[in-house]
Design an enzyme around this catalytic site. Structure first.
Site, short mmCIF file in Angstrom:
data_model
loop_
_atom_site.label_atom_id
_atom_site.label_comp_id
_atom_site.label_asym_id
_atom_site.label_seq_id
_atom_site.Cartn_x
_atom_site.Cartn_y
_atom_site.Cartn_z
N SER A 51 0.86 -1.19 0.00
CA SER A 51 0.00 0.00 0.00
C SER A 51 0.89 1.23 0.00
CB SER A 51 -0.85 -0.01 1.27
OG SER A 51 -1.42 1.26 1.48
N TYR A 104 -0.38 -1.13 10.03
CA TYR A 104 -0.51 -1.55 8.62
C TYR A 104 0.58 -0.89 7.77
CZ TYR A 104 -2.93 -2.01 4.05
OH TYR A 104 -3.27 -2.28 2.75
N1 LIG Z 1 -8.62 -2.42 -1.21
C1 LIG Z 1 -7.83 -1.40 -0.94
O1 LIG Z 1 -8.26 -0.24 -0.84
C2 LIG Z 1 -6.36 -1.58 -0.76
C3 LIG Z 1 -5.55 -0.45 -0.64
C4 LIG Z 1 -4.18 -0.60 -0.50
C5 LIG Z 1 -3.63 -1.87 -0.48
N2 LIG Z 1 -4.45 -2.96 -0.57
C6 LIG Z 1 -3.81 -4.27 -0.50
O2 LIG Z 1 -4.21 -5.05 -1.61
C7 LIG Z 1 -4.31 -6.41 -1.22
C8 LIG Z 1 -5.70 -6.94 -1.57
O3 LIG Z 1 -6.66 -6.07 -1.01
P1 LIG Z 1 -8.22 -6.40 -1.14
O4 LIG Z 1 -8.96 -5.15 -0.86
O5 LIG Z 1 -8.47 -7.16 -2.41
O6 LIG Z 1 -8.39 -7.38 0.12
P2 LIG Z 1 -9.67 -8.26 0.56
O7 LIG Z 1 -9.69 -8.23 2.04
O8 LIG Z 1 -10.88 -7.85 -0.17
O9 LIG Z 1 -9.26 -9.71 0.06
C9 LIG Z 1 -8.19 -10.37 0.66
C10 LIG Z 1 -8.40 -11.85 0.55
O10 LIG Z 1 -7.36 -12.45 1.35
C11 LIG Z 1 -7.93 -13.53 2.06
N3 LIG Z 1 -7.16 -13.80 3.28
C12 LIG Z 1 -7.25 -13.16 4.46
N4 LIG Z 1 -6.46 -13.73 5.36
C13 LIG Z 1 -5.86 -14.77 4.74
C14 LIG Z 1 -4.95 -15.76 5.17
N5 LIG Z 1 -4.50 -15.81 6.44
N6 LIG Z 1 -4.54 -16.69 4.28
C15 LIG Z 1 -4.99 -16.67 3.00
N7 LIG Z 1 -5.87 -15.75 2.54
C16 LIG Z 1 -6.30 -14.82 3.41
C17 LIG Z 1 -9.34 -13.09 2.38
O11 LIG Z 1 -10.17 -14.19 2.66
C18 LIG Z 1 -9.73 -12.32 1.13
O12 LIG Z 1 -10.44 -13.11 0.20
C19 LIG Z 1 -4.00 -6.46 0.28
O13 LIG Z 1 -2.63 -6.77 0.46
C20 LIG Z 1 -4.26 -5.04 0.73
O14 LIG Z 1 -3.51 -4.70 1.87
C21 LIG Z 1 -5.78 -2.84 -0.72
#
Ligand SMILES: NC(=O)c1ccc[n+]([C@@H]2O[C@H](COP(=O)([O-])OP(=O)(O)OC[C@H]3O[C@@H](n4cnc5c(N)ncnc54)[C@H](O)[C@@H]3O)[C@@H](O)[C@H]2O)c1
Length: 271
Positions: free
Chosen positions: A152, A165
């Protein structure tokens, strides 16, 4: 541009929804055989089925990546299924646990329960390390591989109310740079992609909900203002704005890009 991903085995963590789901779909569309990991089996299975329905190859591989032994078993299962080693690892799983639980708001560091620190560090940092530990020996042996970490912009510039985070995502980037130095001699690249706010169907509430508009969520209006490209297109980024970059970094075409953190955040951070 031909990416040359046909037949390669790619493991995507947290591939069951959101950004990870779209990365799985994009890699499969490029011909990769995808190990779709998620904590929730039904999510991984749904994405694997979606890929198969589109003519691609995927294996649902539920596992908790915070547990080293589950990661080892998942990687072994994926390699046995496809009868090929993992060539591409996308460390995508990583959430902000307390955000979803508290209606889209995260607490400042001093108000954050210490138990939540561990959840964030375990998933983001240890989860990434476990997966790297599991696939790297094979990549070293074959002298080639791609690792892409989804981090992020909070990890590059810091974000208030996301201190742990931010630290965890910065740790991943630093870890990745060190691996890039250690394994350049094995022709393995390690890069990070830094995201801003990404809206998708898996986010049920708040301004990142895919159905949020400036009319029904005033926070969204404020958020759009800090992303230069969002001002141009009138929306936050979506998973499909990110997956193409990840596929490129996973491909042969990006061989001389390593140890980098590349922003895919619409200009939120220009560092
Ligand atoms: N959505 C955002 O705004 C945003 C912003 C910046 C960074 N990110 C990063 O992008 C990535 C994806 O984000 P997202 O919004 O798609 O996340 P999300 O939470 O929608 O999806 C994450 C997936 O990871 C799975 N997960 C959680 N814990 C787990 C574990 N222990 N083992 C295996 N799988 C596991 C969940 O079940 C989920 O399906 C993350 O690394 C997040 O930090 C997202």
């Amino acid at each position: 541009m031909k990416l040359g991903l046909e037949g390669k085995v790619a493991l995507v963590t947290g591939g069951g929804q959101g950004v990870g789901r779209q990365i799985c779909i994009e890699l499969a569309a490029e011909g990769a055989r995808v190990i779709v990991n998620d904590l929730f089996a039904e999510r991984a299975e749904a994405v694997a089925a979606e890929i198969a329905a589109a003519g691609g190859q995927a294996l649902a591989a539920p596992a908790d990546i915070t547990r080293a032994e589950e990661v080892e078993a998942m990687v072994a299962k994926g390699m046995a299924h496809f009868d090929a080693p993992v060539a591409v690892l996308v460390n995508n799983a990583g959430i902000i646990p307390e955000r979803r639980e508290k209606g889209g708001r995260t607490p400042p560091f001093l108000d954050m329960p210490t138990a939540d620190w561990a959840k964030i560090v375990n998933l983001n940092v240890y989860g990434t390390m476990h997966c790297c530990r599991s696939v790297l020996p094979g990549m070293v042996e074959r002298k080639g591989g791609r690792i892409v970490n989804i981090i992020s912009e909070a990890g590059r510039i810091g974000e208030a109310n996301m201190a742990v985070y931010s630290g965890a995502k910065a740790a991943i980037a630093g870890f990745g740079k060190a691996l890039a130095r250690e394994h350049g001699r094995h022709a393995i690249t390690v890069n990070s992609v830094a995201l801003g706010a990404v809206s998708h169907a898996g986010i049920k509430d708040g301004p990142l909900n895919i159905h949020a508009t400036v009319e029904n969520d005033e926070r969204l209006g404020k958020m759009l203002n800090v992303y230069p490209i969002s001002k141009g297109v009138g929306r936050l980024s979506r998973p499909e704005d990110i997956s193409g970059l990840v596929a490129f970094l996973a491909s042969d075409r990006s061989l001389f890009i390593t140890g980098q953190t590349i922003g895919a955040s619409g200009g939120f951070a220009m560092v």
